[in-house]
Design a protein around this motif. Structure first.
Motif, mmCIF file in Angstrom:
data_model
loop_
_atom_site.group_PDB
_atom_site.id
_atom_site.type_symbol
_atom_site.label_atom_id
_atom_site.label_comp_id
_atom_site.label_asym_id
_atom_site.label_seq_id
_atom_site.Cartn_x
_atom_site.Cartn_y
_atom_site.Cartn_z
ATOM 1 N N ARG A 161 -14.007 -0.226 -2.793
ATOM 2 C CA ARG A 161 -12.999 0.592 -2.036
ATOM 3 C C ARG A 161 -12.798 2.080 -2.257
ATOM 4 O O ARG A 161 -12.683 2.899 -1.226
ATOM 5 N N ALA B 189 -15.659 4.028 -0.609
ATOM 6 C CA ALA B 189 -15.314 4.277 0.781
ATOM 7 C C ALA B 189 -14.555 5.378 1.150
ATOM 8 O O ALA B 189 -14.688 6.006 2.361
ATOM 9 N N GLY C 91 -5.751 -2.096 1.306
ATOM 10 C CA GLY C 91 -5.948 -0.496 1.121
ATOM 11 C C GLY C 91 -5.323 0.260 0.122
ATOM 12 O O GLY C 91 -5.085 1.439 0.527
ATOM 13 N N THR D 122 0.829 -1.114 -0.049
ATOM 14 C CA THR D 122 0.023 0.169 -0.007
ATOM 15 C C THR D 122 0.839 1.103 -0.163
ATOM 16 O O THR D 122 0.434 2.176 0.306
ATOM 17 N N ALA E 295 -7.287 -5.220 -0.838
ATOM 18 C CA ALA E 295 -7.948 -5.592 0.345
ATOM 19 C C ALA E 295 -7.416 -4.860 1.501
ATOM 20 O O ALA E 295 -7.796 -4.448 2.537
ATOM 21 N N ALA F 203 -12.177 -11.844 3.091
ATOM 22 C CA ALA F 203 -11.367 -10.484 3.460
ATOM 23 C C ALA F 203 -11.755 -9.579 2.980
ATOM 24 O O ALA F 203 -11.906 -8.257 3.632
ATOM 25 N N PHE F 204 -12.760 -9.425 1.805
ATOM 26 C CA PHE F 204 -13.581 -8.364 1.345
ATOM 27 C C PHE F 204 -14.688 -8.015 2.166
ATOM 28 O O PHE F 204 -15.119 -6.671 2.664
ATOM 29 N N CYS F 205 -15.301 -9.114 2.634
ATOM 30 C CA CYS F 205 -16.712 -8.893 3.231
ATOM 31 C C CYS F 205 -16.398 -8.210 4.484
ATOM 32 O O CYS F 205 -17.115 -7.745 5.211
ATOM 33 N N GLU F 206 -15.208 -8.891 5.152
ATOM 34 C CA GLU F 206 -15.037 -8.157 6.429
ATOM 35 C C GLU F 206 -14.681 -6.748 6.522
ATOM 36 O O GLU F 206 -15.133 -5.967 7.398
ATOM 37 N N LEU F 207 -14.301 -6.342 5.309
ATOM 38 C CA LEU F 207 -14.103 -4.670 5.203
ATOM 39 C C LEU F 207 -15.675 -4.028 4.771
ATOM 40 O O LEU F 207 -15.898 -2.923 5.251
ATOM 41 N N ASP F 208 -16.363 -4.706 3.986
ATOM 42 C CA ASP F 208 -17.846 -4.190 3.490
ATOM 43 C C ASP F 208 -18.779 -5.430 3.398
ATOM 44 O O ASP F 208 -18.360 -5.886 2.404
ATOM 45 N N GLU G 42 -7.312 3.345 -1.264
ATOM 46 C CA GLU G 42 -7.529 4.223 -0.261
ATOM 47 C C GLU G 42 -6.280 5.008 0.072
ATOM 48 O O GLU G 42 -6.426 6.286 -0.027
#
Length: 261
Positions: free
Chosen positions: A218, A221, A145, A83, A143, A186-191, A148
């Protein structure tokens, strides 16, 4: 074709301001051969990756041809699915590339580049044309970030309230990107909304993942909702793009963005 050159390439179709330029190379227009060449192995491939086993002289010639199509030095990165964001406004000697998966610039002529061959290239610009960014987003980086981080870096330079535009380049498409439960989790835990970007695969525990849809989530977000592109599949468009997953090793093409002088 790119402006003022015969080098084949795609010009992103997005609502970027007039001072923002962007280009995506294809696998055509270079001198690489074999698995790094054209579809079928004939010479003519524009592989830009110097870490994939291609003839170093061919890669140097390919990069030279690309350099002639853009207005300044290309800021190549050593991409590691992380990242980190490289500040391309900083002094650069052309030595070893920085270890980063995104870059940002406000200085005209600083050409940002990310290399891909299934991962998703994301280009960014603020609507006033003060800053641009580019990110290399495989599923791990996405995943973690990287999108972001790139958005935050562009906003830091363009202004906290700056409205950003994004363009999603060619990547592995949702009918070709088979992943396991760990990727979906991994992604569902973020959103929780990320669940809609996964369709059941051919076997239990496998899913077809929509990398474009995941990137849009992402970006959203961070308030980036003006997102163009998405839909060009590296796996199915064999004649245009390199694909690591399709070919089990391949060359790399580049997505570039810069501010005009």
């Amino acid at each position: 074709m790119t402006a003022a050159t015969s080098l084949p390439g795609l010009v992103p179709d997005w609502a970027a301001p007039a001072g923002v330029r962007a280009l995506v190379t294809t696998r055509r227009g270079g001198v690489s051969a074999g698995s790094f060449g054209l579809d079928g192995g004939e010479p003519g491939g524009l592989n830009l990756g110097d870490h994939v086993g291609d003839d170093p002289d061919a890669v140097r010639e390919n990069r030279s041809r690309l350099a002639a199509a853009v207005p300044g030095p290309i800021r190549w990165l050593q991409q590691v699915h992380g990242t980190a964001v490289h500040d391309a406004d900083s002094p650069w000697t052309g030595a070893a590339p920085p270890v980063a998966d995104a870059a940002v610039a406000t200085r005209p002529g600083a050409v940002l580049a990310v290399m891909t061959a299934d991962c998703l290239p994301i280009l960014l610009a603020d609507v006033s044309g003060r800053a641009v960014g580019a990110a290399h987003a495989g599923w791990r980086g996405l995943a973690a970030g990287v999108a972001e981080a790139a958005v935050d870096a562009v906003r830091e330079r363009a202004g906290r309230e700056a409205r950003l535009l994004a363009w999603l380049g060619p990547a592995i498409g949702p009918s070709a990107f088979e992943v396991g439960d760990e990727v979906r989790q991994a992604f569902c835990e973020l959103d929780a909304a990320a669940a809609a970007a996964f369709m059941p695969g051919p076997t239990p525990g496998k899913w077809w993942a929509d990398l474009f849809a995941l990137a849009r989530l992402r970006l959203a977000a961070r308030g980036v909702v003006d997102v163009a592109g998405g839909g060009l599949c590296t796996v199915t468009e064999r004649a245009r793009f390199y694909s690591h997953r399709r070919d089990r090793g391949s060359g790399r093409f580049a997505s570039l963005v810069w501010l005009a002088a």
